[in-house]
Design an enzyme around this catalytic site. Structure first.
Site, short mmCIF file in Angstrom:
data_model
loop_
_atom_site.label_atom_id
_atom_site.label_comp_id
_atom_site.label_asym_id
_atom_site.label_seq_id
_atom_site.Cartn_x
_atom_site.Cartn_y
_atom_site.Cartn_z
N PRO A 590 -14.76 63.16 -2.55
CA PRO A 590 -15.26 63.81 -1.33
C PRO A 590 -15.04 62.98 -0.06
O PRO A 590 -14.81 63.54 1.01
CB PRO A 590 -16.76 63.99 -1.61
CG PRO A 590 -16.86 64.00 -3.10
CD PRO A 590 -15.79 63.06 -3.59
N GLU A 663 -2.61 69.15 3.90
CA GLU A 663 -2.01 69.95 4.96
C GLU A 663 -2.81 71.17 5.39
O GLU A 663 -2.67 71.63 6.52
CB GLU A 663 -0.60 70.38 4.50
CG GLU A 663 0.34 69.18 4.46
CD GLU A 663 1.61 69.43 3.68
OE1 GLU A 663 2.66 69.62 4.32
OE2 GLU A 663 1.56 69.43 2.45
#
Length: 697
Positions: A590, A663
């Site tokens: 995370p 991305e």
């Protein structure tokens, strides 16, 4: 696949582990390509063409060669003849032709960087200059259709009767959108250190793929790939620009060949990056949407135009995302290229999806206005039950959950549907939304080796890359769970062709490809030796084919929301709040994931408000080729940036259940900001970047 996943109890995966390479980086002990300790290295400075098209007719190197400390001056007259010249971007110094301004036409090697740079400025060249053409327009009569576009996708697609559906649609949108030329500008410039010894070449290179560099360079010099050793343990960013080898790698290798046994170092300057390291092509996109009064799409048409160079084709897959994003029975996409006297365009973070989804998602906002619908609701109404292009079911698709959670987090209920309805402290305030998508790429060919050591430790080796994305950490976590040991007992080695082959760090595919190889290697080790392998026991695993890629459509999804404030008097644009919610499979780490998603959204804001490489048509070059005038987002531009994700564990994409995250963060951000600016001001901006003059009229 199911058996593999059952053995991957997520103990390390999912933990917010600090970067394992962090201490080395902040203390300065992490060695980047240029910093390799080599005895008495020579230094190389390029000589670049000062015309945009023509031929070199004269070369005078006498003044440069007379400078004390100069070791060699390379030009096309004395450079080594390359064995392979099929890639014209890399086939440098083979003839006198100039295809773009800034092209490599020589290089000076000296004992110091200062000497090499000074002497390079003394090389005198004369040219037979030819007229050049660097202007991209959608109305050019020489546009052509490439055989395919980046990623191997078909150039054009068509389903149904788009023209008839548009003619019959009660509501239509027919608009043209443009995105600017942008340059990647990683913090670490492109650097290469080359050394020849015993007929073999060693390259310390700042690259996203050591095996990609080896595959590009070896045939140029007629070498067996095993004779090219590429090392790249740490990379200071790339955003795609380091995903393929560029001409400077070849120049460094040529210079080292002239000085056998002596290393040659080359670091491109910031200005040189704008000519030699790729860029995002500008695009012109005509979007046509047809819908009923309830906003349900009946037709989608995207015609995308971009540019490529004279010497090497690169076709941005701008319209590909529109093929699968929303349900519509009639669909058409096309790509056309203009071949210009410009440097070679290439990958820049989320090529295709990033510029393509800007246009598509602003068009969707315009459709919502035309239908009198909430933009979030419009997107939900057009959710496809399966991939509209292939008919395959999605392995997982949680876009609706992302939209709803993002709306909650940004406070979407405060949005006024009518533009210019909210004013605070002299600023017009608006909210905007855009969806984002990025494919899950499965690329066979990665291999990992695991060796058992003393005391229950394991060494995991793979030729992967870490360009600041967290590979050192996340791949260690995957290995720890695959081996069922604590993270502290795993030693990872990456960034070297001495390690097993790995695919390039591109297309957000790293963890999918490399992690799968590591998991398979761990399985092989356990199958051979059990859970307590003897010291020295070793196993290798490979990423083969995933049959589910032919059964399911695999994508990560997200929704970006923006709050924009536009000064009512000056037109100045500020973005005090961005919120992004993503569905990207299991999140391996995370902490590093949040960093990647925040970075992508920051880069999307930069694209929306700042980044624009201005092409000077008279000189045939980018005029603002430095960070003084090519503006990127700074700390002062970033307000509150909220990143979260939907819990998702996709059993089909890979053994970890993860999807790429490098991305997708950039994909919808610019459109969300443009849509928020319209909600604030009533001005619809269809051209990036968004500048204050758009709001002054």
């Amino acid at each position: 696949m199911t058996q593999t996943r059952a053995r991957l109890a997520a103990r390390a995966m999912g933990a917010p582990l600090d970067r394992l390479d962090g201490p080395a980086k902040v203390t300065g002990t992490a060695r980047y390509a240029y910093e390799q300790p080599l005895a008495e290295p020579a230094h190389l400075h390029p000589v670049q063409a000062t015309v945009a098209a023509g031929r070199v007719t004269g070369i005078d190197t006498a003044a440069a060669e007379a400078v004390p400390g100069v070791l060699a001056v390379l030009t096309h007259r004395n450079a080594p003849r390359l064995a392979g010249t099929g890639d014209a971007e890399l086939a440098i110094l083979q003839d006198d032709r100039v295809a773009f301004r800034g092209q490599l036409v020589g290089g000076v090697v000296a004992t110091t960087t200062e000497t090499a740079r000074y002497a390079a400025g003394l090389v005198r060249l004369t040219y037979d200059e030819q007229p050049h053409d660097v202007e991209l327009r959608a109305d050019r009569d020489d546009l052509y259709a490439p055989e395919s576009v980046n990623g191997g996708y078909p150039t054009d697609t068509a389903q149904g009767d788009v023209e008839a559906a548009l003619a019959a649609a009660p509501v239509t949108v027919d608009r043209t959108y443009t995105t600017a030329m942008c340059h990647n500008n990683p913090m670490e410039p492109h650097t290469t250190v080359a050394l020849w010894a015993d007929g073999a070449l060693t390259l310390y290179d700042s690259t996203q793929g050591v095996y990609a560099v080896r595959a590009a360079v070896a045939p140029l010099f007629g070498l067996d790939p095993e004779r090219v050793h590429v090392v790249s343990p740490h990379v200071g960013g790339g955003f795609g620009s380091k995903g393929t080898a560029h001409a400077h790698v070849v120049l460094a290798s040529m210079a080292a060949l002239a000085l056998p046994g002596r290393a040659v170092k080359l670091a491109l300057t910031r200005q040189q990056l704008f000519f030699l390291a790729g860029y995002r092509t500008p695009t012109v996109q005509r979007i046509r949407l047809g819908a009923d009064q309830d906003g349900r799409l009946g037709a989608i048409s995207v015609d995308a135009v971009s540019q490529t160079s004279r010497i090497k084709e690169f076709a941005e897959q701008t319209a590909v995302a529109a093929r699968m994003m929303y349900a519509a029975p009639n669909r058409r996409t096309t790509h056309r290229l203009a071949r210009l006297d410009v440097p070679v365009p290439s990958w820049m973070r989320a090529p295709g999806e990033c510029p393509g989804m800007f246009a598509a998602e602003v068009a969707m906002d315009e459709l919502a206005d035309a239908c009198g619908l909430d933009p979030v609701e419009l997107r939900i109404r057009n959710e496809p039950a399966a991939d509209p292009e292939t008919g395959r079911p999605f392995s997982s698709r949680n876009l609706v959950a992302c939209l709803r959670e993002g709306a909650r987090r940004i406070g979407w209920e405060r949005r006024h549907p009518a533009p210019r309805s909210r004013r605070e402290d002299g600023a017009l305030v608006g909210l905007g939304v855009a969806a984002s998508v990025y494919p899950v790429f499965w690329m066979p060919g990665s291999s990992a080796r695991i060796r058992a050591g003393a005391g229950g430790r394991y060494t995991v080796s793979i030729g992967a890359a870490d360009l600041g994305t967290g590979t050192w950490t996340a791949l260690t976590q995957i290995a720890a769970d695959a081996l069922d040991v604590p993270v502290e007992r795993v030693d990872l080695r990456i960034g070297d062709t001495a390690f097993p082959r790995a695919t390039v760090a591109g297309g957000s595919s790293g963890m999918t490809c490399w992690g799968s190889a590591v998991v398979h290697a761990a399985e092989e080790l356990r199958d051979r030796y059990g859970h307590e392998p003897p010291e020295g026991a070793e196993a290798t695993g490979e990423t083969g084919e995933n049959p589910d890629t032919e059964r399911y459509a695999m994508y990560a999804f997200g929704a970006q929301f923006a709050e924009v404030r536009v000064d009512a008097d000056t037109g100045e644009v500020r973005v005090p709040r961005l919120a992004g919610v993503f569905a990207a499979g299991r999140i391996i780490n995370p902490k590093t994931a949040r960093s990647q998603l925040r970075g992508g959204m920051t880069m999307g804001l930069s694209m929306a408000l700042h980044e624009h490489s201005y092409m000077d048509p008279q000189l045939g070059q980018v005029a603002n080729h430095d960070l003084a005038e090519y503006h990127i987002a700074a700390h002062a531009d970033i307000g509150h940036l909220d990143v979260s994700w939907i819990d998702e564990d996709d059993p089909h994409v890979n053994p970890m259940g993860s999807k790429g995250i490098g991305e997708i963060g950039i994909v919808g951000t610019a459109a969300a900001i443009a849509n928020a600016a319209h909600n604030a001001t009533g001005v619809r901006v269809r051209d990036l970047p968004i500048t204050l003059d758009a709001f002054l009229a």
